[in-house]
Design a protein around this motif. Structure first.
Motif, mmCIF file in Angstrom:
data_model
loop_
_atom_site.group_PDB
_atom_site.id
_atom_site.type_symbol
_atom_site.label_atom_id
_atom_site.label_comp_id
_atom_site.label_asym_id
_atom_site.label_seq_id
_atom_site.Cartn_x
_atom_site.Cartn_y
_atom_site.Cartn_z
ATOM 1 N N MET A 54 0.980 -1.304 -0.018
ATOM 2 C CA MET A 54 -0.005 0.002 0.008
ATOM 3 C C MET A 54 0.975 1.261 -0.148
ATOM 4 O O MET A 54 1.906 1.357 0.803
ATOM 5 C CB MET A 54 -0.836 -0.049 1.313
ATOM 6 C CG MET A 54 -1.657 -1.303 1.630
ATOM 7 S SD MET A 54 -3.313 -1.242 2.482
ATOM 8 C CE MET A 54 -4.340 -0.102 1.784
ATOM 9 N N MET A 55 0.516 2.177 -0.857
ATOM 10 C CA MET A 55 1.134 3.463 -1.022
ATOM 11 C C MET A 55 -0.060 4.460 -0.876
ATOM 12 O O MET A 55 -1.112 4.215 -1.344
ATOM 13 C CB MET A 55 1.763 3.788 -2.204
ATOM 14 C CG MET A 55 2.901 2.844 -2.362
ATOM 15 S SD MET A 55 3.949 2.901 -3.547
ATOM 16 C CE MET A 55 5.065 4.591 -3.540
ATOM 17 N N PHE A 56 0.287 5.707 -0.231
ATOM 18 C CA PHE A 56 -0.641 6.607 0.134
ATOM 19 C C PHE A 56 -0.135 8.035 -0.382
ATOM 20 O O PHE A 56 0.998 8.183 -0.277
ATOM 21 C CB PHE A 56 -0.798 6.780 1.782
ATOM 22 C CG PHE A 56 -1.428 5.370 2.200
ATOM 23 C CD1 PHE A 56 -0.328 4.828 2.917
ATOM 24 C CD2 PHE A 56 -2.617 5.028 2.313
ATOM 25 C CE1 PHE A 56 -0.627 3.500 3.441
ATOM 26 C CE2 PHE A 56 -2.852 3.821 2.919
ATOM 27 C CZ PHE A 56 -1.616 2.783 3.523
ATOM 28 N N ALA B 23 -5.544 9.739 -1.429
ATOM 29 C CA ALA B 23 -6.028 8.516 -2.100
ATOM 30 C C ALA B 23 -5.115 7.225 -1.614
ATOM 31 O O ALA B 23 -3.890 7.471 -1.330
ATOM 32 C CB ALA B 23 -6.054 8.499 -3.460
ATOM 33 N N THR B 24 -5.642 6.175 -1.583
ATOM 34 C CA THR B 24 -4.605 4.994 -1.310
ATOM 35 C C THR B 24 -4.425 4.170 -2.572
ATOM 36 O O THR B 24 -5.362 4.082 -3.324
ATOM 37 C CB THR B 24 -5.392 3.961 -0.348
ATOM 38 O OG1 THR B 24 -5.748 4.785 0.992
ATOM 39 C CG2 THR B 24 -4.681 2.832 -0.183
ATOM 40 N N ALA B 25 -3.047 3.808 -2.933
ATOM 41 C CA ALA B 25 -2.746 3.257 -4.243
ATOM 42 C C ALA B 25 -2.296 1.654 -3.908
ATOM 43 O O ALA B 25 -1.189 1.591 -3.223
ATOM 44 C CB ALA B 25 -1.912 4.147 -4.928
ATOM 45 N N GLU C 114 -7.608 -0.082 -8.876
ATOM 46 C CA GLU C 114 -7.650 1.308 -9.014
ATOM 47 C C GLU C 114 -7.593 1.857 -7.691
ATOM 48 O O GLU C 114 -7.495 1.409 -6.605
ATOM 49 C CB GLU C 114 -9.121 1.405 -9.231
ATOM 50 C CG GLU C 114 -9.588 1.189 -10.766
ATOM 51 C CD GLU C 114 -9.096 2.123 -11.843
ATOM 52 O OE1 GLU C 114 -8.602 1.611 -12.899
ATOM 53 O OE2 GLU C 114 -8.859 3.370 -11.656
ATOM 54 N N ALA C 115 -6.937 3.136 -7.450
ATOM 55 C CA ALA C 115 -6.748 3.935 -6.264
ATOM 56 C C ALA C 115 -7.981 4.133 -5.721
ATOM 57 O O ALA C 115 -9.078 4.383 -6.369
ATOM 58 C CB ALA C 115 -5.887 5.070 -6.779
ATOM 59 N N THR C 116 -7.964 4.097 -4.415
ATOM 60 C CA THR C 116 -9.341 4.588 -3.693
ATOM 61 C C THR C 116 -9.029 6.020 -3.013
ATOM 62 O O THR C 116 -8.226 6.364 -2.508
ATOM 63 C CB THR C 116 -9.416 3.572 -2.654
ATOM 64 O OG1 THR C 116 -9.473 2.231 -3.008
ATOM 65 C CG2 THR C 116 -10.617 3.926 -1.679
ATOM 66 N N PRO D 128 -5.281 11.793 -10.855
ATOM 67 C CA PRO D 128 -5.161 10.409 -11.356
ATOM 68 C C PRO D 128 -3.591 9.791 -10.550
ATOM 69 O O PRO D 128 -2.624 10.641 -10.564
ATOM 70 C CB PRO D 128 -4.915 10.703 -12.834
ATOM 71 C CG PRO D 128 -4.758 12.207 -13.107
ATOM 72 C CD PRO D 128 -5.383 12.753 -11.887
ATOM 73 N N ILE D 129 -3.748 8.581 -10.357
ATOM 74 C CA ILE D 129 -2.773 7.900 -9.700
ATOM 75 C C ILE D 129 -2.175 6.986 -10.427
ATOM 76 O O ILE D 129 -3.225 6.164 -11.073
ATOM 77 C CB ILE D 129 -3.056 7.725 -8.170
ATOM 78 C CG1 ILE D 129 -3.166 8.871 -7.230
ATOM 79 C CG2 ILE D 129 -2.169 6.509 -7.637
ATOM 80 C CD1 ILE D 129 -3.626 8.540 -6.012
ATOM 81 N N SER D 130 -1.181 6.626 -10.598
ATOM 82 C CA SER D 130 -0.628 5.144 -11.143
ATOM 83 C C SER D 130 0.118 4.411 -10.207
ATOM 84 O O SER D 130 0.592 5.233 -9.318
ATOM 85 C CB SER D 130 0.134 5.531 -12.402
ATOM 86 O OG SER D 130 1.474 5.583 -12.115
ATOM 87 N N ARG D 131 0.017 2.981 -10.075
ATOM 88 C CA ARG D 131 0.677 2.240 -9.424
ATOM 89 C C ARG D 131 1.161 1.066 -10.130
ATOM 90 O O ARG D 131 0.842 -0.069 -10.122
ATOM 91 C CB ARG D 131 0.001 1.878 -8.076
ATOM 92 C CG ARG D 131 0.538 0.892 -7.230
ATOM 93 C CD ARG D 131 1.700 1.896 -6.273
ATOM 94 N NE ARG D 131 2.507 0.861 -5.638
ATOM 95 C CZ ARG D 131 2.503 0.247 -4.466
ATOM 96 N NH1 ARG D 131 1.259 0.200 -3.859
ATOM 97 N NH2 ARG D 131 3.181 -0.381 -4.168
ATOM 98 N N PRO D 132 2.321 1.202 -10.884
ATOM 99 C CA PRO D 132 2.693 0.005 -12.117
ATOM 100 C C PRO D 132 3.446 -0.828 -11.398
ATOM 101 O O PRO D 132 3.427 -2.012 -12.018
ATOM 102 C CB PRO D 132 3.473 0.873 -13.053
ATOM 103 C CG PRO D 132 4.140 2.033 -12.008
ATOM 104 C CD PRO D 132 3.005 2.513 -11.258
#
Lengths: 112, 115
Positions: free
Chosen positions: A31-33, A47-49, A54-56, A67-71
């Motif tokens: 988890m990243m925030f 948001a939480t990624a 999908e991010a919350t 918009p957030i990415s978490r590749p």
């Protein structure tokens, strides 16, 4: 503990443009925030990624604006879109390791 | 209303003096974090307290959790200029019916240490 880096460390942007902030962690985390700290204020979670989903987003924050990415498990980006002066803040990424949460050095954004 | 109140809001002490910062919650405390922030920078993790009665120390900083008072205190012994900064307490969101890993932060305490 975790070593977290953010890029850029600071930026000055014009109204209406977008900025993408990168967050890199030295170990794999689930988890990243992303938090925002407006001038003179405390931190607020954006948001939480999680990797692979999908991010919350928290109440008051929407994907179109942030918009957030978490590749992968060590990297995330947060984009601040169509910026206005009200977006001037410090943006911080955070990771959870066990019961502890660690923060990056922050990105200081000024929108003119 | 603010869910986590810190007191005092700001504090100026002379080097060598002891000081205490308090963090008071409107809800029960479970999972209380203390951080230090240099002006305009990121947060440095100090310590995390899981439950009432717990006490942790790191160098000259001690944090305690008083479940009955719904309060945590951060005590600095023999303060030094390097202790200057903003101290923030954070509480797990599950205390307020939110996600466990979300942190809700206090209002912050600005500490200045005069040489």
């Amino acid at each position: 503990s975790a070593v977290i880096s953010q890029k850029p460390s600071r930026d000055i942007c014009q109204r209406g443009t977008s900025l993408t902030i990168q967050c890199q962690v030295d170990s794999q985390v689930t988890m990243m925030f992303w938090y925002r700290q407006q001038p003179g204020q405390s931190l607020t979670l954006i948001a939480t990624a999680n990797q692979g989903s999908e991010a919350t987003y928290e109440s008051g924050f929407v994907i179109d604006k942030f918009p957030i990415s978490r590749p992968n498990l060590t990297f995330s980006t947060l984009t601040v879109s169509n910026m206005s002066p009200e977006d001037s803040s410090i943006y911080l990424c955070s990771v959870e390791m066990g019961a502890e949460q660690y923060f990056g050095p922050g990105t200081r954004l000024t929108v003119t | 209303s603010q869910e986590l109140e810190q007191s005092p809001q700001s504090l100026i002490v002379q080097e060598g003096k002891n000081l205490t910062i308090n963090c008071t919650s409107s809800k029960t405390l479970y999972g209380l974090y203390w951080y230090k922030q240099k002006y305009g920078e990121g947060l440095i993790f100090l310590m995390m307290l899981q439950k009432g009665g717990e006490e942790k120390s790191h160098e000259k900083i001690t944090a305690k959790l008083d479940e009955k008072k719904q309060q945590s205190s951060l005590h600095i012994t023999a303060s030094q200029p390097s202790h200057a900064g903003i101290y923030l307490c954070g509480l797990r969101g599950s205390n307020y019916g939110g996600a466990t890993n979300k942190l809700i932060f206090g209002t912050g305490t600005l500490l200045a240490v005069q040489p």
